[in-house]
Motif scaffolding. Structure first.
Motif, PDB file in Angstrom:
ATOM      1  N   LEU A 100       0.835  -1.207   0.000  1.00  0.00           N
ATOM      2  CA  LEU A 100       0.000   0.000   0.000  1.00  0.00           C
ATOM      3  C   LEU A 100       0.866   1.252   0.000  1.00  0.00           C
ATOM      4  O   LEU A 100       1.880   1.308   0.702  1.00  0.00           O
ATOM      5  CB  LEU A 100      -0.910   0.034   1.229  1.00  0.00           C
ATOM      6  CG  LEU A 100      -1.874  -1.132   1.478  1.00  0.00           C
ATOM      7  CD1 LEU A 100      -2.902  -0.726   2.523  1.00  0.00           C
ATOM      8  CD2 LEU A 100      -2.585  -1.594   0.220  1.00  0.00           C
ATOM      9  N   THR A 101       0.457   2.252  -0.763  1.00  0.00           N
ATOM     10  CA  THR A 101       1.208   3.514  -0.755  1.00  0.00           C
ATOM     11  C   THR A 101       0.913   4.298   0.526  1.00  0.00           C
ATOM     12  O   THR A 101       1.742   5.045   1.012  1.00  0.00           O
ATOM     13  CB  THR A 101       0.851   4.387  -1.980  1.00  0.00           C
ATOM     14  OG1 THR A 101      -0.564   4.545  -2.003  1.00  0.00           O
ATOM     15  CG2 THR A 101       1.314   3.762  -3.271  1.00  0.00           C
ATOM     16  N   GLU A 102      -0.286   4.081   1.086  1.00  0.00           N
ATOM     17  CA  GLU A 102      -0.654   4.719   2.369  1.00  0.00           C
ATOM     18  C   GLU A 102      -1.324   3.694   3.247  1.00  0.00           C
ATOM     19  O   GLU A 102      -2.072   2.856   2.756  1.00  0.00           O
ATOM     20  CB  GLU A 102      -1.661   5.852   2.109  1.00  0.00           C
ATOM     21  CG  GLU A 102      -1.047   7.218   1.992  1.00  0.00           C
ATOM     22  CD  GLU A 102      -2.129   8.276   1.787  1.00  0.00           C
ATOM     23  OE1 GLU A 102      -3.028   8.377   2.639  1.00  0.00           O
ATOM     24  OE2 GLU A 102      -2.056   8.986   0.771  1.00  0.00           O
ATOM     25  N   ARG A 103      -1.068   3.772   4.558  1.00  0.00           N
ATOM     26  CA  ARG A 103      -1.699   2.810   5.481  1.00  0.00           C
ATOM     27  C   ARG A 103      -3.217   2.957   5.444  1.00  0.00           C
ATOM     28  O   ARG A 103      -3.737   4.067   5.367  1.00  0.00           O
ATOM     29  CB  ARG A 103      -1.213   3.025   6.908  1.00  0.00           C
ATOM     30  CG  ARG A 103       0.296   2.963   7.046  1.00  0.00           C
ATOM     31  CD  ARG A 103       0.722   3.024   8.484  1.00  0.00           C
ATOM     32  NE  ARG A 103       0.658   1.713   9.107  1.00  0.00           N
ATOM     33  CZ  ARG A 103       1.557   0.756   8.895  1.00  0.00           C
ATOM     34  NH1 ARG A 103       2.562   0.953   8.070  1.00  0.00           N
ATOM     35  NH2 ARG A 103       1.447  -0.410   9.490  1.00  0.00           N
ATOM     36  N   ALA A 104      -3.915   1.822   5.496  1.00  0.00           N
ATOM     37  CA  ALA A 104      -5.375   1.856   5.502  1.00  0.00           C
ATOM     38  C   ALA A 104      -5.880   0.588   6.180  1.00  0.00           C
ATOM     39  O   ALA A 104      -5.172  -0.416   6.238  1.00  0.00           O
ATOM     40  CB  ALA A 104      -5.900   1.909   4.071  1.00  0.00           C
ATOM     41  N   ASN A 105      -7.104   0.650   6.713  1.00  0.00           N
ATOM     42  CA  ASN A 105      -7.678  -0.548   7.323  1.00  0.00           C
ATOM     43  C   ASN A 105      -8.266  -1.424   6.225  1.00  0.00           C
ATOM     44  O   ASN A 105      -9.424  -1.295   5.851  1.00  0.00           O
ATOM     45  CB  ASN A 105      -8.747  -0.158   8.349  1.00  0.00           C
ATOM     46  CG  ASN A 105      -9.261  -1.381   9.109  1.00  0.00           C
ATOM     47  OD1 ASN A 105      -8.919  -2.519   8.773  1.00  0.00           O
ATOM     48  ND2 ASN A 105     -10.071  -1.153  10.114  1.00  0.00           N
ATOM     49  N   VAL A 106      -7.436  -2.316   5.701  1.00  0.00           N
ATOM     50  CA  VAL A 106      -7.852  -3.142   4.558  1.00  0.00           C
ATOM     51  C   VAL A 106      -8.883  -4.200   4.940  1.00  0.00           C
ATOM     52  O   VAL A 106      -9.592  -4.725   4.087  1.00  0.00           O
ATOM     53  CB  VAL A 106      -6.635  -3.835   3.893  1.00  0.00           C
ATOM     54  CG1 VAL A 106      -5.788  -2.836   3.135  1.00  0.00           C
ATOM     55  CG2 VAL A 106      -5.798  -4.579   4.923  1.00  0.00           C
ATOM     56  N   PHE A 107      -8.979  -4.502   6.241  1.00  0.00           N
ATOM     57  CA  PHE A 107      -9.918  -5.550   6.667  1.00  0.00           C
ATOM     58  C   PHE A 107     -11.377  -5.122   6.550  1.00  0.00           C
ATOM     59  O   PHE A 107     -12.275  -5.939   6.659  1.00  0.00           O
ATOM     60  CB  PHE A 107      -9.608  -5.993   8.102  1.00  0.00           C
ATOM     61  CG  PHE A 107      -8.222  -6.552   8.241  1.00  0.00           C
ATOM     62  CD1 PHE A 107      -7.805  -7.619   7.459  1.00  0.00           C
ATOM     63  CD2 PHE A 107      -7.310  -6.003   9.132  1.00  0.00           C
ATOM     64  CE1 PHE A 107      -6.518  -8.133   7.567  1.00  0.00           C
ATOM     65  CE2 PHE A 107      -6.029  -6.505   9.253  1.00  0.00           C
ATOM     66  CZ  PHE A 107      -5.634  -7.584   8.465  1.00  0.00           C
ATOM     67  N   ARG A 108     -11.582  -3.828   6.307  1.00  0.00           N
ATOM     68  CA  ARG A 108     -12.965  -3.357   6.153  1.00  0.00           C
ATOM     69  C   ARG A 108     -13.409  -3.360   4.690  1.00  0.00           C
ATOM     70  O   ARG A 108     -14.553  -3.040   4.391  1.00  0.00           O
ATOM     71  CB  ARG A 108     -13.082  -1.930   6.711  1.00  0.00           C
ATOM     72  CG  ARG A 108     -12.992  -1.911   8.213  1.00  0.00           C
ATOM     73  CD  ARG A 108     -13.206  -0.517   8.738  1.00  0.00           C
ATOM     74  NE  ARG A 108     -13.600  -0.547  10.142  1.00  0.00           N
ATOM     75  CZ  ARG A 108     -13.905   0.518  10.846  1.00  0.00           C
ATOM     76  NH1 ARG A 108     -13.881   1.706  10.281  1.00  0.00           N
ATOM     77  NH2 ARG A 108     -14.249   0.414  12.112  1.00  0.00           N
ATOM     78  N   THR A 109     -12.495  -3.679   3.790  1.00  0.00           N
ATOM     79  CA  THR A 109     -12.811  -3.595   2.360  1.00  0.00           C
ATOM     80  C   THR A 109     -13.655  -4.776   1.897  1.00  0.00           C
ATOM     81  O   THR A 109     -13.613  -5.862   2.477  1.00  0.00           O
ATOM     82  CB  THR A 109     -11.523  -3.571   1.508  1.00  0.00           C
ATOM     83  OG1 THR A 109     -10.802  -4.787   1.746  1.00  0.00           O
ATOM     84  CG2 THR A 109     -10.634  -2.387   1.842  1.00  0.00           C
ATOM     85  N   GLU A 110     -14.392  -4.548   0.815  1.00  0.00           N
ATOM     86  CA  GLU A 110     -15.166  -5.624   0.179  1.00  0.00           C
ATOM     87  C   GLU A 110     -14.219  -6.695  -0.348  1.00  0.00           C
ATOM     88  O   GLU A 110     -14.510  -7.884  -0.282  1.00  0.00           O
ATOM     89  CB  GLU A 110     -16.005  -5.054  -0.994  1.00  0.00           C
ATOM     90  CG  GLU A 110     -17.329  -4.451  -0.565  1.00  0.00           C
ATOM     91  CD  GLU A 110     -18.168  -5.393   0.297  1.00  0.00           C
ATOM     92  OE1 GLU A 110     -18.452  -6.525  -0.140  1.00  0.00           O
ATOM     93  OE2 GLU A 110     -18.521  -4.997   1.434  1.00  0.00           O
TER      94      GLU A 110
END
Length: 403
Positions: free
Chosen positions: A189-199
């Motif tokens: 990822l280019t920026e941190r994100a909460n990926v566990f919330r993604t579809e």
């Protein structure tokens, strides 16, 4: 940067649980983030990242703040104030925060930064072990790299999607992910994100797995239709990767001494559409004996000190004790002696650890090959992965073939 009192207090609560109650940082952060439903992603990011950063630099910050364990609440605020000053953040005028000697903090920082164990914030014994194992120059580089924040790396689940399709799906949710050269299934990822919330995650299109860890599945050289045994499967990060590399064809047996971890693996396998995994809890030696001479491929992802993964587990530095190293090296050799017998003639074995210490890695293989149990094995290749070279976790893996 404007500081919000409730966010700073959440960090102090988290540090109290980690430093004084000896709880694990990842579990604590998870718990603390549930304190207030109104916190947005930026607020949550501040709490998580500040907590991890203070855990990572605990020795340096406590030394500058001149406080000792157990840490009272005022002392935790002192440690936090050191973090803020070194970050160039203006301290708020709150009664919890005493007048802070900014110049003194910066002076102490400059002074302590000349000494590696303070600069890199590590216990004396780890510094000594690391220097002895890797030499002064390599260890200095390595511990410096292991103190950097870990990147968010995903492994594309090829049972469900392709790299390009996953990138597209994430982009629709405003997450930019790029391929990593030399790692066939990885995106970062280019920026941190909460990926566990993604579809994309809910649909099982990816797992979170460090790039170095992803090398192990490929190293095992599995083929669809084989019988493969993952002997220390845990919650199944590598098992799921192997299932994808086997294209769901053949039999993949996941073993572990902890039944609760295998339950988690089953849950993940269902989401990932990995149907060829069978879990078996090692509740007696019979479980292993039943499998002797039966597998084309065996993975021993051995329990270890975890010194290669300090980027993502900074609190391990403070939880590890010197006697654990002696204990774990004995366990590693016992596991090698016993689980290697699962490999059939002509089959292959991978021994892997997320450690950078020779005594957990190549020393174990040398001892194994010289033993009765290892006499039918030959070393095909090994890979020592250092964070200072790759930018990802420190890892070791070796491939052995049975005559």
């Amino acid at each position: 940067m404007k500081l919000h009192r409730n966010l700073v207090f959440a960090v102090i609560d988290a540090l109290n649980l980690i430093f004084n109650e000896d709880e694990y940082a990842d579990k604590v952060v998870e718990k603390v983030l549930k304190f207030d439903k109104r916190w947005g992603s930026r607020d949550r990011g501040f709490i998580a990242e500040t907590t991890y950063e203070i855990v990572r630099w605990k020795r340096l910050y406590t030394e500058i703040a001149e406080v000792k364990a157990p840490y009272s609440r005022p002392n935790l605020f002192r440690i936090w104030a050191v973090w803020a000053v070194l970050k160039g953040i203006e301290l708020p005028d709150w009664k919890q925060i005493e007048p802070t000697p900014t110049r003194r903090i910066k002076g102490r920082f400059d002074e302590l930064s000349k000494i590696r164990k303070f600069k890199e914030s590590i216990p004396d014994w780890i510094d000594e072990v690391g220097e002895k194992a890797l030499g002064d120059k390599k260890w200095t580089k390595e511990i410096n790299a292991l103190n950097k924040q870990a990147e968010v790396v995903l492994r594309v689940n090829t049972l469900k999607t392709t790299k390009a399709n996953l990138q597209k799906a994430l982009l629709e949710e405003n997450i930019v992910a790029n391929p990593i050269k030399g790692y066939p299934d990885a995106l970062t990822l280019t920026e941190r994100a909460n990926v566990f919330r993604t579809e994309a995650f809910k649909k099982g299109m990816f797992e979170m797995q460090d790039a170095s860890s992803q090398l192990v599945g490929h190293f095992l050289d599995v083929k669809p239709g084989q019988r493969v045994v993952d002997t220390c499967a845990g919650a199944g990060g590598k098992t799921l990767h192997i299932a994808a590399l086997m294209e769901n064809k053949g039999q993949l047996i996941a073993l572990d001494i902890y039944g609760n971890k295998l339950k988690e693996l089953k849950r993940r396998a269902k989401r990932d559409g990995a149907h060829n995994i069978e879990t078996r809890e090692i509740d007696s030696t019979k479980v292993i004996k039943k499998l002797y001479n039966s597998a084309d491929r065996v993975l021993i992802d051995a329990p270890c000190t975890g010194l290669g993964v300090l980027k993502r587990n900074p609190d391990a530095k403070w939880k590890l004790q010197p006697e654990f190293l002696d204990k774990i090296t004995k366990t590693q050799q016992e596991i090698l002696q016993s689980y290697s017998r699962i490999v059939k003639s002509g089959g292959k074995l991978v021994y892997a650890t997320c450690s950078i210490l020779p005594q957990e890695n190549n020393d174990q293989i040398i001892a194994f090959l010289a033993s009765e149990a290892g006499k039918d094995f030959t070393l095909v290749k090994e890979n020592k992965v250092y964070a200072s070279d790759s930018g990802y976790d420190g890892f070791y893996m070796t491939l052995l073939e049975k005559k």
